[in-house]
Design a protein around this motif. Structure first.
Motif, PDB file in Angstrom:
ATOM      1  N   GLY A 158      -5.677   0.314  -0.413  1.00 43.84           N
ATOM      2  CA  GLY A 158      -4.807   1.199  -0.588  1.00 43.84           C
ATOM      3  C   GLY A 158      -5.009   1.976   0.169  1.00 43.84           C
ATOM      4  O   GLY A 158      -6.119   2.230   0.291  1.00 43.84           O
TER       5      GLY A 158
ATOM      6  N   VAL B  14      -4.881  -5.953  -6.475  1.00 37.71           N
ATOM      7  CA  VAL B  14      -4.509  -7.147  -5.217  1.00 37.71           C
ATOM      8  C   VAL B  14      -4.529  -8.101  -5.072  1.00 37.71           C
ATOM      9  O   VAL B  14      -3.084  -8.612  -4.852  1.00 37.71           O
ATOM     10  CB  VAL B  14      -6.036  -6.831  -4.595  1.00 37.71           C
ATOM     11  CG1 VAL B  14      -7.279  -7.107  -4.713  1.00 37.71           C
ATOM     12  CG2 VAL B  14      -5.597  -7.160  -2.853  1.00 37.71           C
TER      13      VAL B  14
ATOM     14  N   ALA C 219       0.934  -0.905  -0.334  1.00 38.69           N
ATOM     15  CA  ALA C 219       0.043   0.084  -0.448  1.00 38.69           C
ATOM     16  C   ALA C 219       0.739   1.179   0.237  1.00 38.69           C
ATOM     17  O   ALA C 219       1.398   2.168  -0.812  1.00 38.69           O
ATOM     18  CB  ALA C 219      -1.006   0.117   1.308  1.00 38.69           C
TER      19      ALA C 219
ATOM     20  N   ALA D 281       3.141  -8.084   1.893  1.00 38.05           N
ATOM     21  CA  ALA D 281       2.436  -9.210   0.696  1.00 38.05           C
ATOM     22  C   ALA D 281       3.290 -10.221   0.964  1.00 38.05           C
ATOM     23  O   ALA D 281       2.924 -11.553   1.165  1.00 38.05           O
ATOM     24  CB  ALA D 281       2.358  -8.229   0.385  1.00 38.05           C
TER      25      ALA D 281
ATOM     26  N   LEU E 219     -11.458  -6.104  -7.164  1.00 38.59           N
ATOM     27  CA  LEU E 219     -10.260  -6.534  -6.835  1.00 38.59           C
ATOM     28  C   LEU E 219      -8.955  -5.759  -7.840  1.00 38.59           C
ATOM     29  O   LEU E 219      -8.981  -6.226  -8.808  1.00 38.59           O
ATOM     30  CB  LEU E 219     -10.178  -8.081  -7.080  1.00 38.59           C
ATOM     31  CG  LEU E 219     -11.757  -8.870  -6.410  1.00 38.59           C
ATOM     32  CD1 LEU E 219     -11.491  -9.834  -6.455  1.00 38.59           C
ATOM     33  CD2 LEU E 219     -11.610  -8.702  -4.307  1.00 38.59           C
TER      34      LEU E 219
ATOM     35  N   ASP F 275      -8.893 -10.323   4.975  1.00 37.07           N
ATOM     36  CA  ASP F 275      -7.685 -10.877   4.108  1.00 37.07           C
ATOM     37  C   ASP F 275      -8.073 -11.956   2.930  1.00 37.07           C
ATOM     38  O   ASP F 275      -9.789 -12.614   3.407  1.00 37.07           O
ATOM     39  CB  ASP F 275      -6.962 -11.407   5.740  1.00 37.07           C
ATOM     40  CG  ASP F 275      -5.673 -11.720   4.031  1.00 37.07           C
ATOM     41  OD1 ASP F 275      -6.067 -12.136   3.139  1.00 37.07           O
ATOM     42  OD2 ASP F 275      -3.968 -11.878   4.310  1.00 37.07           O
TER      43      ASP F 275
ATOM     44  N   HIS G  42      -4.721  -5.991 -13.241  1.00 41.26           N
ATOM     45  CA  HIS G  42      -3.207  -7.268 -12.136  1.00 41.26           C
ATOM     46  C   HIS G  42      -2.588  -6.539 -13.191  1.00 41.26           C
ATOM     47  O   HIS G  42      -2.286  -6.325 -14.477  1.00 41.26           O
ATOM     48  CB  HIS G  42      -4.011  -8.797 -12.539  1.00 41.26           C
ATOM     49  CG  HIS G  42      -2.784 -10.172 -12.108  1.00 41.26           C
ATOM     50  ND1 HIS G  42      -2.537  -9.943 -12.334  1.00 41.26           N
ATOM     51  CD2 HIS G  42      -4.145 -10.445 -11.273  1.00 41.26           C
ATOM     52  CE1 HIS G  42      -1.926 -11.053 -11.657  1.00 41.26           C
ATOM     53  NE2 HIS G  42      -3.152 -10.911 -11.058  1.00 41.26           N
TER      54      HIS G  42
ATOM     55  N   ASP H 144      -8.889  -4.206   4.011  1.00 45.19           N
ATOM     56  CA  ASP H 144      -7.514  -4.155   3.830  1.00 45.19           C
ATOM     57  C   ASP H 144      -6.882  -5.306   4.754  1.00 45.19           C
ATOM     58  O   ASP H 144      -7.792  -5.478   5.983  1.00 45.19           O
ATOM     59  CB  ASP H 144      -7.410  -2.856   3.577  1.00 45.19           C
ATOM     60  CG  ASP H 144      -6.060  -2.820   2.314  1.00 45.19           C
ATOM     61  OD1 ASP H 144      -6.011  -2.304   1.469  1.00 45.19           O
ATOM     62  OD2 ASP H 144      -4.607  -3.514   2.696  1.00 45.19           O
TER      63      ASP H 144
ATOM     64  N   GLY I  23      -8.735  -4.742  -0.530  1.00 46.71           N
ATOM     65  CA  GLY I  23      -7.194  -4.261  -1.348  1.00 46.71           C
ATOM     66  C   GLY I  23      -7.856  -3.025  -1.587  1.00 46.71           C
ATOM     67  O   GLY I  23      -7.293  -2.506  -2.354  1.00 46.71           O
TER      68      GLY I  23
END
Ligand SMILES: C[S@@+](CC[C@H](N)C(=O)[O-])C[C@H]1O[C@@H](n2cnc3c(N)ncnc32)[C@H](O)[C@@H]1O
Length: 266
Positions: free
Chosen positions: A78, A157, A16, A210, A154, A127, A187, A102, A76
């Motif tokens: 951020g 992430v 992040a 991560a 998503l 998660d 992605h 997150d 996710g």
């Protein structure tokens, strides 16, 4: 960033905060800046990828509001930046409700500060590798009705999650979405990077909170949508997703690939 909230180790970079640095933000530590600089050495267009990704996120939320979506689940999330999901959603559809999820405690600290007076938005720790813990979280189910269409985001992430967790997690989420829900995914891909560069990039994120970076091919990214059809223009460079006429284009460059798309759950 001056103050370090409890539970945060500022010597370990986080995705992040690396991303915040790439976007020109100030919510990052020296370890994040060093990691981001290494990413920029390996992929000099990483800032453009981050900016293109943000544009996709904003356009995807706008698009979903136009399709009648009024509930958003952003996994996710951020760190807050310009034009956060709830701001975009509420501007276009003031009756929207947003859940931010997150697994980075610093993201939650910032989100809660930003949202203190905002009743239509909640931020919860969760998660993506354990989707049931998100879908069955009472804070989530109280705020949004999973029996009604949801915009599931998503965005940037899934590339932090290895295959054995990522594909089952997204399949479980898809299974729980009501018909008419929309799924947005962006992605990272590394199909045109040489193996040494890819390995070095993976090492940067292996040392982050991560623990992994998993760039995927376009075909492997498409698999996350399951049987659901992608809306036009399909799975594309994020800034080519429904860019409005006259808007400048962030060019897709060799060595900095990313794909983005939105599908409708039938
Ligand atoms: C690169 S940022 C993307 C932020 C935002 N979605 C965007 O695209 O602008 C990735 C975010 O995913 C979060 N993240 C990484 N792994 C996660 C996981 N397993 N569960 C939930 N969040 C995760 C990170 O903490 C970080 O905030």
């Amino acid at each position: 960033m001056d103050k370090v909230p409890p539970k945060i180790d500022p010597t370990v970079p986080s995705p992040a905060r690396i991303y915040d640095y790439l976007l020109g933000g100030k919510d990052n530590f020296a370890s994040d800046r060093a990691a981001a600089e290494k990413v920029l050495q390996l992929s000099p267009n990483a800032r453009e990828v981050a900016r293109a990704n943000r544009r996709f996120l904003i356009r995807a939320v706008e698009y979903m509001t136009q399709q009648g979506i009024r509930q958003f689940l952003d996994i996710g999330t951020g760190l807050p930046t310009q034009e956060n999901v709830h701001q975009v959603a509420l501007r276009h559809a003031p009756d929207s409700r947003v859940v931010y999820v997150d697994n980075d405690p610093i993201v939650l600290t910032h989100a809660r500060a930003l949202l203190a007076d905002e009743k239509r938005v909640v931020a919860v720790e969760g998660d993506l590798r354990r989707p049931e813990s998100i879908l069955d979280n009472p804070q989530v189910t109280k705020h949004i009705d999973l029996g009604q269409p949801v915009g599931l985001l998503l965005v940037a992430v899934l590339h932090f999650i290895p295959d054995e967790a990522a594909y089952p997690a997204v399949a479980k989420l898809r299974d729980r979405l009501a018909p008419g829900s929309h799924l947005a995914i962006s992605h990272i891909s590394a199909e045109d990077l040489d193996e040494k560069t890819v390995q070095e990039g993976k090492q940067v994120y292996a040392k982050s909170s991560a623990g992994a970076l998993v760039p995927r091919s376009r075909g492997d990214i498409q698999r996350f949508f399951g049987e659901y059809g992608l809306v036009e223009p399909g799975l594309v460079w994020p800034d080519d997703w429904r860019r409005t006429e006259g808007e400048d284009r962030i060019p897709r460059m060799q060595g900095s690939d990313c794909y983005a798309g939105v599908a409708i759950v039938r």
